[in-house]
Design a protein around this motif. Structure first.
Motif, PDB file in Angstrom:
ATOM      1  N   ALA A   1       5.520 -18.623   4.579  1.00  0.00           N
ATOM      2  CA  ALA A   1       6.716 -18.212   3.846  1.00  0.00           C
ATOM      3  C   ALA A   1       6.610 -16.771   3.366  1.00  0.00           C
ATOM      4  O   ALA A   1       7.615 -16.111   3.113  1.00  0.00           O
ATOM      5  CB  ALA A   1       6.949 -19.150   2.660  1.00  0.00           C
ATOM      6  N   GLY A   2       5.361 -16.288   3.258  1.00  0.00           N
ATOM      7  CA  GLY A   2       5.163 -14.911   2.818  1.00  0.00           C
ATOM      8  C   GLY A   2       4.956 -14.826   1.321  1.00  0.00           C
ATOM      9  O   GLY A   2       5.481 -15.642   0.555  1.00  0.00           O
ATOM     10  N   ILE A   3       4.197 -13.830   0.892  1.00  0.00           N
ATOM     11  CA  ILE A   3       3.902 -13.661  -0.529  1.00  0.00           C
ATOM     12  C   ILE A   3       4.939 -12.801  -1.248  1.00  0.00           C
ATOM     13  O   ILE A   3       5.233 -13.011  -2.420  1.00  0.00           O
ATOM     14  CB  ILE A   3       2.487 -13.058  -0.720  1.00  0.00           C
ATOM     15  CG1 ILE A   3       2.102 -13.008  -2.192  1.00  0.00           C
ATOM     16  CG2 ILE A   3       2.388 -11.679  -0.079  1.00  0.00           C
ATOM     17  CD1 ILE A   3       1.985 -14.341  -2.861  1.00  0.00           C
ATOM     18  N   LEU A   4       5.523 -11.840  -0.546  1.00  0.00           N
ATOM     19  CA  LEU A   4       6.387 -10.863  -1.217  1.00  0.00           C
ATOM     20  C   LEU A   4       7.598 -11.494  -1.892  1.00  0.00           C
ATOM     21  O   LEU A   4       7.910 -11.148  -3.046  1.00  0.00           O
ATOM     22  CB  LEU A   4       6.816  -9.784  -0.223  1.00  0.00           C
ATOM     23  CG  LEU A   4       7.512  -8.562  -0.809  1.00  0.00           C
ATOM     24  CD1 LEU A   4       6.657  -7.904  -1.886  1.00  0.00           C
ATOM     25  CD2 LEU A   4       7.827  -7.564   0.298  1.00  0.00           C
ATOM     26  N   PRO A   5       8.320 -12.428  -1.261  1.00  0.00           N
ATOM     27  CA  PRO A   5       9.467 -13.022  -1.956  1.00  0.00           C
ATOM     28  C   PRO A   5       9.093 -13.714  -3.261  1.00  0.00           C
ATOM     29  O   PRO A   5       9.880 -13.717  -4.209  1.00  0.00           O
ATOM     30  CB  PRO A   5      10.021 -14.027  -0.934  1.00  0.00           C
ATOM     31  CG  PRO A   5       9.561 -13.524   0.389  1.00  0.00           C
ATOM     32  CD  PRO A   5       8.213 -12.920   0.143  1.00  0.00           C
ATOM     33  N   ALA A   6       7.890 -14.270  -3.323  1.00  0.00           N
ATOM     34  CA  ALA A   6       7.482 -15.018  -4.509  1.00  0.00           C
ATOM     35  C   ALA A   6       7.136 -14.126  -5.691  1.00  0.00           C
ATOM     36  O   ALA A   6       7.187 -14.568  -6.843  1.00  0.00           O
ATOM     37  CB  ALA A   6       6.293 -15.918  -4.176  1.00  0.00           C
TER      38      ALA A   6
END
Length: 354
Positions: free
Chosen positions: A204-209
């Protein structure tokens, strides 16, 4: 043919290292000279950490690596000359399976080429998307009478049971935990580093969180050398480039001295770059396994999200869950708030001293 996975009790970093060396010792026996293959000849701090951890574990055990090679410059003849009897070790990591086929093909070829040598696959995560590829791997490794697969997480352990039922498999902690980096204490460290994957292992990726916690002074990056270090990498690789252009050099015992120096220089560049990135920041957010490990080794509070197939969660559960201050993101985690609270604390303290 699978040894039971490790105890689910709290451990210190020193205990993890001791347990890893116990596993290595049980497989190496009285041998004190080995070959270590599949040097990570690319700009990835995590793979460099694993390689350095492998070397440090072996050195602490009094075991000497007499021959090492990357995939493209491997010389069976030179291996046989320098290590005529000792075990062949295959570099650990997260590429056992069909996601990174170049490295899987290499290890299968090594196993087939050396049927009378003990071969140990150092701790790996397992991921097969193609059942036919898994069946082929099971057949190749099972035919070898002295091949041993080490896995670093419970999911890989269960996948080995299901997909590689005829392969002797044991649990062992990730080898990167054997490295002890130097820490910087004098520099003033501020802000957040977001170390985010960009390849096909990204979940899902870290940046959006964590985006809501970021400000203009924070940084988003991935592994990869910059500026002068990028040029030094190219210079340090020159002996390897010549060995690829002139394959006879890769089998030369005298030229191997230059190749070994090249491997050491490339490893140092990667490790120095990772430490420099992390030492400049107070907080880390990442979806890379060894950014999580490096943050633990450097004592950095951090947020970590999983990759595409769960290898980070697996290593955390098996090895690192009791170490350091970090938040593993799940559906209910407010990563931005967690980071913001820790980001604000030093700022409040600084205002109080003013």
């Amino acid at each position: 043919m699978i040894d039971r996975i490790g105890r689910s009790v709290p451990r210190t970093m020193d205990q993890l290292r001791e347990e890893t060396r116990d596993v290595f010792a049980s497989l190496l026996g009285t041998h004190r000279e080995v070959a270590l293959l599949d040097f990570p000849n690319h700009q990835n701090v995590g793979d460099a950490m694993i390689w350095r951890g492998e070397l440090d574990h072996l050195r602490a055990m009094g075991v000497r690596v007499r021959y090492s090679s990357d995939v493209q410059r491997f010389s069976p003849a030179l291996l046989q000359e320098l290590v005529p009897e000792g075990p062949i070790l295959l570099h650990g990591g997260g590429n056992f399976g069909d996601l990174w086929p170049q490295f899987q093909i290499f290890r299968e070829q090594v196993v087939q080429r050396f049927p009378k040598r003990k071969i140990v696959q150092l701790p790996q995560s397992i991921e097969f998307r193609d059942e036919a590829a898994a069946a082929r791997a099971n057949e190749i490794f099972a035919q070898h009478p002295d091949f041993h697969l080490l896995v670093r997480d419970r999911r890989s352990y269960e996948r080995a049971r299901a997909l590689l039922p005829d392969v002797q498999t044991s649990f062992c902690h990730d080898a990167a935990l054997g490295w002890q980096p130097s820490t910087e204490t004098s520099a003033r460290r501020q802000g957040i580093l977001v170390l985010a994957r960009r390849d096909h292992e990204r979940g899902a990726g870290i940046l959006p969180a964590v985006r809501a916690a970021l400000g203009p002074q924070d940084e988003v990056a991935d592994w990869g050398l910059r500026s002068l270090d990028k040029a030094l990498w190219q210079v340090s690789r020159m002996p390897l480039g010549l060995a690829r252009k002139f394959p006879g050099l890769g089998s030369s015992r005298s030229y191997y001295v230059l190749m070994k120096l090249s491997y050491a220089a490339l490893n140092r560049l990667n490790l120095r770059d990772g430490q420099r990135l992390f030492n400049a920041r107070a907080l880390i957010a990442t979806d890379r396994l060894h950014a999580h490990v490096l943050a633990l080794l450097l004592g950095k509070p951090h947020v970590v999200a999983d990759n595409s197939y769960g290898k980070i969660a697996g290593v955390i559960e098996a090895s690192t869950k009791d170490l350091g201050e970090f938040l593993f993101i799940d559906d209910e985690s407010d990563a931005a708030a967690w980071l913001q609270a820790r980001k604000s604390a030093p700022e409040r303290a600084e205002r109080g001293r003013a």
